[in-house]
Design a protein around this motif. Structure first.
Motif, short mmCIF file in Angstrom:
data_model
loop_
_atom_site.label_atom_id
_atom_site.label_comp_id
_atom_site.label_asym_id
_atom_site.label_seq_id
_atom_site.Cartn_x
_atom_site.Cartn_y
_atom_site.Cartn_z
N ARG A 142 0.94 -0.99 -0.17
CA ARG A 142 0.09 0.04 -0.09
C ARG A 142 0.95 1.21 0.02
N ILE A 143 0.71 2.24 -0.91
CA ILE A 143 1.58 3.29 -1.06
C ILE A 143 0.50 4.37 -1.12
N GLN A 144 0.91 5.39 -0.05
CA GLN A 144 0.07 6.58 0.00
C GLN A 144 0.92 7.90 -0.18
N ASN A 145 -0.11 8.62 -0.44
CA ASN A 145 0.40 10.03 -0.60
C ASN A 145 0.05 10.83 0.27
N LEU A 146 1.49 11.37 0.85
CA LEU A 146 1.56 12.34 2.21
C LEU A 146 2.20 13.63 1.69
N ASP A 147 1.71 14.17 0.52
CA ASP A 147 2.37 15.25 -0.07
C ASP A 147 1.51 16.43 0.61
N ASP A 148 0.44 16.45 1.24
CA ASP A 148 -0.28 17.69 1.94
C ASP A 148 -1.00 16.78 3.03
N ASN A 149 0.01 16.34 4.10
CA ASN A 149 -0.63 15.57 5.38
C ASN A 149 -0.66 16.78 6.47
N PRO A 150 -1.87 16.83 6.70
CA PRO A 150 -2.47 17.73 7.87
C PRO A 150 -2.02 17.11 9.38
N PHE A 151 -1.64 15.95 9.34
CA PHE A 151 -1.08 15.30 10.60
C PHE A 151 0.41 15.38 10.93
N GLN B 196 -1.16 27.31 11.86
CA GLN B 196 -1.88 28.53 11.81
C GLN B 196 -0.98 29.38 10.56
N ASP B 197 0.55 29.33 10.53
CA ASP B 197 1.11 30.03 9.64
C ASP B 197 1.99 29.26 8.43
N ARG B 198 1.33 27.94 8.42
CA ARG B 198 2.06 27.14 7.36
C ARG B 198 1.21 26.49 6.67
N SER B 199 0.74 26.47 5.54
CA SER B 199 -0.52 25.73 4.60
C SER B 199 -0.05 24.45 4.29
N ALA B 200 1.40 24.20 4.17
CA ALA B 200 1.58 22.78 3.34
C ALA B 200 2.64 22.28 4.14
N PHE B 201 2.61 20.95 4.17
CA PHE B 201 3.52 20.03 4.75
C PHE B 201 3.52 18.57 3.97
N SER B 202 4.78 18.45 3.24
CA SER B 202 4.96 17.27 2.39
C SER B 202 5.93 16.05 2.89
N GLN B 203 5.21 14.92 2.89
CA GLN B 203 6.09 13.56 3.19
C GLN B 203 6.36 12.89 2.03
N GLY B 204 5.72 13.62 0.81
CA GLY B 204 5.80 12.70 -0.57
C GLY B 204 5.15 11.37 -0.45
N LEU B 205 5.65 10.50 -1.18
CA LEU B 205 5.01 9.00 -1.40
C LEU B 205 5.52 8.23 -0.36
N ASN B 206 4.71 7.48 0.43
CA ASN B 206 5.20 6.62 1.54
C ASN B 206 4.70 5.22 1.36
N VAL B 207 5.62 4.30 1.49
CA VAL B 207 5.01 2.85 1.62
C VAL B 207 4.57 2.34 2.86
N GLN B 208 3.42 2.54 3.03
CA GLN B 208 2.59 2.46 4.50
C GLN B 208 2.84 0.93 4.75
N MET B 209 2.17 0.07 3.72
CA MET B 209 2.20 -1.23 4.27
C MET B 209 2.94 -2.03 3.13
N SER B 210 3.68 -3.28 3.69
CA SER B 210 4.30 -4.27 2.69
C SER B 210 4.55 -5.57 3.26
N TYR B 211 3.69 -6.52 2.97
CA TYR B 211 3.73 -7.70 3.80
C TYR B 211 3.14 -8.82 2.98
N TRP B 212 3.46 -10.23 3.27
CA TRP B 212 3.09 -11.28 2.78
C TRP B 212 2.10 -12.20 3.58
N TYR B 213 1.52 -13.19 3.22
CA TYR B 213 0.61 -14.00 3.83
C TYR B 213 0.32 -15.33 3.26
N LEU B 214 0.02 -16.18 4.30
CA LEU B 214 -0.51 -17.49 4.15
C LEU B 214 -1.82 -17.83 4.80
N GLN B 215 -2.83 -18.29 3.89
CA GLN B 215 -4.33 -18.12 4.28
C GLN B 215 -4.77 -19.74 4.13
#
Length: 435
Positions: free
Chosen positions: A112-121, A131-150
């Motif tokens: 799962r790759i997420q876009n944190l280019d305008d992350n309010p958190f 209040q004095d800064r309207s933008a905060f960028s962390q770019g693209l982020n590999v949030q999840m990457s895993y394998w599974y057996l089901q």
């Protein structure tokens, strides 16, 4: 969305083969017998073209794009910001691969790759939306990457960067169609905004996130306190009569257990979730510079009920964080914090466009005092949140449009020289489109 289309070059080659074979059949008067299975082979080749040479693993892509426009007023200043929905609920794309090992057994992976280019958190005061800064960028982020057996009979084991067992166990019970848009976390709530006092931005260390702080992962989440992804091993049981359970261990060290239920009876749709976690990793998510030792635990419970005939619904969530084993510099122990949240509304398909959801919500965050607020002398605190909104779903486009309002007020005791705190108000409109 499953990718089945081949490249233009590949399609051209297929078309050429068709023409050549068809021409040969006509010239030899073979009635097309040489190409009898050509359509079947073309379909098979196209189906495997996106799989980089393997016919065993099917690949599915999905995700959504979401943006908000928020007009806010903090009691001394107002502005309009354009932003995303914060981490874990941001614009993202998921790649899910799966293969059958034998009947009842599958193996797969998820990225799962997420876009944190305008992350309010943003969690750093020097690099966050304020209040004095309207933008905060962390770019693209590999949030999840895993394998599974089901196994259909035995459950699922997954290994890698993923959601731990109790992540959002209470929050994800909300099936009203508003969970991503409006919930009890501060993911899209600008936690680094300073709380004004009499219109002044002083003290600067007193932010909204410092009165909605979670020590389990050392972030100003408000709710869902142990709800960020991590490197972990997780086990999920099969679903039996609507019930399932999960357990996970994440480095170094965070363990979680959870139980869930989803079903329908007596004309109601019902979902329940409960989770418990313990964390002793001082550097999990964010390392606090004044943290001596960490041993925090978090309990959460939530539920959702919807009357299917009328669309009336109720969602509630509660969380309690025990910080008795956590120690800050100066022999300070943060207090135990708790929070609760309720959302009521109606979900009905009044137009052919799709369901319309109208809702109101209210929540409290009690004694969730962060280290900066403790350093200011804050010994008790409370944030009251209320708001509501309307969501219009567009079924033909897999899209949701919304308008929502939120009001936050805070009270504290123990901090000398800090007067009554100003309210924060926000009006947001946005859209989300799935693919």
């Amino acid at each position: 969305m499953r990718r089945r289309s081949a490249s233009p070059i590949f399609q051209f080659a297929i078309a050429s083969a068709v023409c050549i074979c068809a021409g040969y059949a006509e010239a030899a008067d073979l009635s097309g017998d040489c190409c009898a299975d050509l359509d079947e082979r073309i379909a098979e080749l196209e189906a495997t073209a996106a799989r980089k040479g393997t016919r065993k693993v099917k690949l599915t892509m999905s995700g959504y794009v979401a943006q908000e426009i928020t007009g806010w007023d903090d009691g001394g200043k107002s502005n309009v910001y354009l932003h995303g929905l914060g981490p874990t609920q941001a614009t993202h794309i998921k790649f899910n691969g799966e293969a059958t090992i034998s009947p009842g057994w599958t193996a797969g992976y998820m990225m799962r790759i997420q876009n944190l280019d305008d992350n309010p958190f943003g969690r750093s005061g020097t690099a966050a939306i304020t209040q004095d800064r309207s933008a905060f960028s962390q770019g693209l982020n590999v949030q999840m990457s895993y394998w599974y057996l089901q196994s259909k009979a035995l459950g699922t084991v997954s290994v890698g960067r993923q959601a731990p067992a109790a992540k959002s166990a209470a929050m994800f019970t909300d099936q009203s169609g508003t969970q991503i848009i409006d919930n009890y976390t501060f993911l899209d709530g600008f936690p680094q905004f300073i709380i004004r006092s009499g219109g002044d931005l002083s003290p600067a260390a007193l932010t909204w996130g410092q009165l909605a702080f979670c020590y389990s992962q050392s972030v100003p989440l408000g709710g869902d306190c142990d709800g960020l992804v991590m490197n972990a091993v997780r086990y999920d049981t099969p679903v039996i009569a609507g019930f399932s359970a999960s357990a996970s261990w994440g480095e170094d060290d965070d363990w979680q257990v959870a139980a869930r239920y989803a079903g329908e009876f007596s004309g109601f749709k019902v979902l329940l979730g409960i989770g418990y976690s313990g964390s002793t990793d001082e550097r999990l998510a964010v390392a606090l510079p004044n943290l001596i030792a960490k041993d925090s635990s978090y309990f959460q419970a939530g539920g959702y009920a919807e009357h299917l005939a009328t669309g009336l619904f109720l969602h509630g969530a509660y969380g309690y964080e025990d910080n008795s084993g956590t120690l800050l510099a100066g022999d300070a122990t943060p207090p135990d914090g708790e929070h609760w949240y309720v959302k009521v509304g109606i979900r009905r398909k009044w137009t052919p466009l799709g369901a319309t959801v109208v809702y109101g919500d209210y929540g409290q965050y009690i004694d969730q005092i962060g280290p900066s607020a403790l350093a200011l002398g804050v010994r008790s605190s409370e944030i009251d949140l209320f708001g509501g909104g309307v969501v219009q779903e567009l079924d033909s486009a897999s899209m949701s449009l919304w308008l929502k309002y939120r009001n936050q007020s805070a009270n504290i005791s123990g901090a000398s020289g800090v007067g009554p705190l100003d309210d924060f108000r926000a009006l947001s409109t946005g859209a989300l489109i799935r693919f």
